[in-house]
Write a protein that holds these residues in place. Structure first.
Motif, short mmCIF file in Angstrom:
data_model
loop_
_atom_site.label_atom_id
_atom_site.label_comp_id
_atom_site.label_asym_id
_atom_site.label_seq_id
_atom_site.Cartn_x
_atom_site.Cartn_y
_atom_site.Cartn_z
N TYR A 1 0.66 -0.81 -0.14
CA TYR A 1 0.02 -0.01 0.13
C TYR A 1 0.93 1.54 -0.15
CZ TYR A 1 0.88 -0.94 5.01
OH TYR A 1 1.69 -1.63 6.11
N MET A 2 2.18 1.24 -0.08
CA MET A 2 3.06 2.37 0.19
C MET A 2 4.37 2.24 -0.60
SD MET A 2 4.65 1.32 3.95
CE MET A 2 5.79 0.32 3.70
N ASP A 3 5.05 3.15 -1.04
CA ASP A 3 6.20 3.19 -2.23
C ASP A 3 7.25 2.60 -1.07
OD1 ASP A 3 4.36 4.22 -3.72
OD2 ASP A 3 5.34 6.61 -3.51
N VAL A 4 8.58 1.64 -1.93
CA VAL A 4 8.76 1.31 -0.46
C VAL A 4 10.61 1.40 -1.51
CG1 VAL A 4 7.81 -0.21 -0.24
CG2 VAL A 4 9.05 -0.99 -2.20
N LYS A 5 11.66 1.51 -0.77
CA LYS A 5 13.58 1.54 -1.03
C LYS A 5 13.84 0.13 -1.10
CE LYS A 5 15.98 3.87 1.44
NZ LYS A 5 16.60 4.55 2.84
N VAL A 6 14.53 0.08 -2.61
CA VAL A 6 14.54 -1.60 -2.48
C VAL A 6 16.49 -1.52 -2.59
CG1 VAL A 6 14.93 -3.17 -3.78
CG2 VAL A 6 12.20 -2.33 -3.20
N LEU A 7 17.12 -1.48 -1.68
CA LEU A 7 18.76 -1.83 -2.12
C LEU A 7 18.75 -3.77 -1.99
CD1 LEU A 7 19.14 0.79 1.29
CD2 LEU A 7 19.01 0.97 -1.83
N PHE A 8 20.36 -3.58 -2.68
CA PHE A 8 20.22 -4.98 -3.69
C PHE A 8 21.84 -4.83 -3.01
CE2 PHE A 8 20.01 -3.40 -7.41
CZ PHE A 8 20.86 -4.47 -7.99
N VAL B 1 27.16 -0.81 1.85
CA VAL B 1 26.68 -0.06 0.73
C VAL B 1 26.20 -1.04 -0.34
CG1 VAL B 1 28.48 1.55 -1.06
CG2 VAL B 1 28.68 1.22 1.15
N PRO B 2 25.09 -0.74 -1.19
CA PRO B 2 24.33 -1.17 -1.49
C PRO B 2 25.65 -1.30 -3.21
CG PRO B 2 23.10 0.61 -1.52
CD PRO B 2 24.15 0.99 -0.46
N VAL B 3 24.48 -2.27 -3.91
CA VAL B 3 25.19 -2.41 -5.49
C VAL B 3 24.39 -0.94 -5.94
CG1 VAL B 3 24.52 -3.13 -7.95
CG2 VAL B 3 24.80 -4.75 -4.96
N GLY B 4 25.95 -0.13 -6.48
CA GLY B 4 24.61 0.92 -7.23
C GLY B 4 24.99 2.97 -6.22
N GLY B 5 25.92 2.40 -4.97
CA GLY B 5 25.99 2.85 -4.46
C GLY B 5 25.12 3.76 -3.11
N HIS C 1 17.02 3.82 -9.53
CA HIS C 1 16.05 3.32 -9.75
C HIS C 1 15.86 2.25 -8.08
CE1 HIS C 1 16.17 4.22 -13.94
NE2 HIS C 1 17.09 4.20 -13.93
N ALA C 2 16.24 2.88 -6.86
CA ALA C 2 15.97 1.94 -5.53
C ALA C 2 14.51 2.58 -5.17
CB ALA C 2 16.73 3.08 -4.99
N ILE C 3 14.13 3.54 -5.64
CA ILE C 3 12.56 3.97 -5.45
C ILE C 3 12.24 3.00 -6.26
CG2 ILE C 3 11.23 5.58 -4.71
CD1 ILE C 3 12.67 5.59 -3.18
N LEU C 4 10.78 2.07 -5.66
CA LEU C 4 9.83 1.31 -5.94
C LEU C 4 8.01 1.54 -5.70
CD1 LEU C 4 9.28 -1.27 -7.91
CD2 LEU C 4 9.25 -2.58 -6.09
N GLN D 1 9.68 -3.37 -10.84
CA GLN D 1 11.53 -3.04 -11.12
C GLN D 1 12.23 -4.54 -11.72
OE1 GLN D 1 12.25 0.00 -11.10
NE2 GLN D 1 14.35 -0.86 -12.18
N LYS D 2 13.37 -4.29 -12.16
CA LYS D 2 13.99 -5.53 -12.50
C LYS D 2 15.10 -4.86 -11.58
CE LYS D 2 16.52 -7.95 -15.72
NZ LYS D 2 17.00 -7.46 -17.80
N LEU D 3 16.48 -5.49 -11.00
CA LEU D 3 17.60 -5.15 -9.87
C LEU D 3 18.46 -5.34 -10.71
CD1 LEU D 3 16.00 -5.62 -6.34
CD2 LEU D 3 15.94 -3.71 -7.60
N GLY D 4 18.58 -6.81 -11.12
CA GLY D 4 20.17 -7.44 -11.54
C GLY D 4 20.02 -8.77 -11.83
#
Length: 322
Positions: A107-114, A124-128, A133-136, A142-145
């Protein structure tokens, strides 16, 4: 790193310490691995220089130990504060794939770090530190990798981790186990308080800076920046016909006349035009027993049952077959 930085503190090399802090932040944001290795090598040289010159003293040992202790306590405290109950959200695998794709059904936007599986600290996630495109957004994929498996950390706000999932590979959907709000299409957009407690509702702009998932303490700042409306159980209010972020607060609501209250955020959801939101409240999970507590409880339970069991032998007669 705490040992190497503690050496600079103990030797009163403040300029070098501040320089390495600035370099470390820059390296983390831009994810410059070669520069990180170079900076670490220079820190090691400073440490070896201290050993070569024989500058180690009791004061040096105590200072380095304190710096390392504070660093470890800070890491533990930050991780403990950031984690929510992992039973609130679940990452369901829908199909196998050679890449990692996540669909946000919350029900909300999320932030995805991998992170890579070999990352032990996962700071420190992939990408710094600020990856693209961390906000989903809600309802998006969202395609992460392309080289899974990855370790995925998902945040509901800057400091609240709603789940950490390891060895993720394939296509997944992120869902709430017991969502505190129900969102449906309606000709009359409204928010209804179907819980048993009075709440304070803040209607925030979806693209306002207080709605950013990169903003620390966003729930507190949004409560200050946006007006709140008190809603009693069973009461509802109309919603604007635009994208917005709804924040529901509890705590000292209507305690005194003219005081709206609302100190603790219960839920933050994203609403689109033509949607109705019904707030039913959060559930409280029972505390999970640790292995130590379970073992101790099992031991004492077995001991109590043994003491209450009838003896096999008593005076004057023998017990039946065992």
């Amino acid at each position: 790193l705490a040992l190497l930085a503690g050496n600079l503190v103990a030797m009163h090399q403040w300029r070098a310490l501040l320089s390495f802090v600035a370099v470390g932040v820059t390296v983390a944001v831009l994810q410059l691995r070669v520069a990180a290795l170079a900076a670490t090598a220079v820190l090691i040289l400073f440490f070896l220089k201290t050993l070569w010159e024989g500058s180690i003293s009791l004061e040096w040992v105590v200072t380095v130990a304190l710096v390392m202790l504070v660093a470890v306590i800070s890491v533990v405290a930050i991780r403990a504060r950031a984690r929510q109950d992992p039973r609130n959200f679940v990452l369901l695998k829908e199909e196998d794939s050679e890449s990692l794709v996540i669909h946000n059904c919350c029900y909300m936007d999320v932030k995805v770090l991998f992170f890579f599986p070999t990352d032990a600290v996962r700071f420190v996630p992939v990408g710094g530190l600020v990856p693209k495109h961390a906000i989903l957004p809600r309802g998006r994929s969202q395609k992460l990798g392309d080289n899974p498996p990855y370790t995925v950390a998902i945040y509901g706000s800057f400091e609240d981790e709603i789940g950490c999932f390891v060895n993720a590979k394939g296509r997944y959907s992120l869902r709430a186990t017991f969502p505190p709000v129900s969102i449906s299409r309606s000709e009359v957009p409204a928010f209804a308080n179907s819980s048993e407690a009075s709440v304070v509702l803040c209607i925030c702009g979806r693209h306002h800076w207080t709605s950013s998932l990169w903003c620390p303490l966003a729930s507190v700042l949004a409560r200050i920046a946006w007006p709140g409306q008190v809603l009693f159980p069973g009461q509802e209010t109309a919603l604007p016909g635009r994208d917005c972020t709804l924040r529901v607060y509890t705590g000292f609501v209507g305690l005194a006349r003219g005081v709206r209250g609302g100190l603790q955020q219960q839920v933050c959801c994203v609403v689109e035009p033509g949607e109705r939101v019904e707030y039913v409240g959060n559930i409280t999970w029972t505390q999970a027993k640790s292995k130590e507590r379970s073992s101790a409880a099992s031991f004492f339970s077995s001991f109590r049952n043994l003491s209450q069991a009838p003896s096999f032998l008593s005076k004057g007669k023998t017990s039946g077959p065992s």
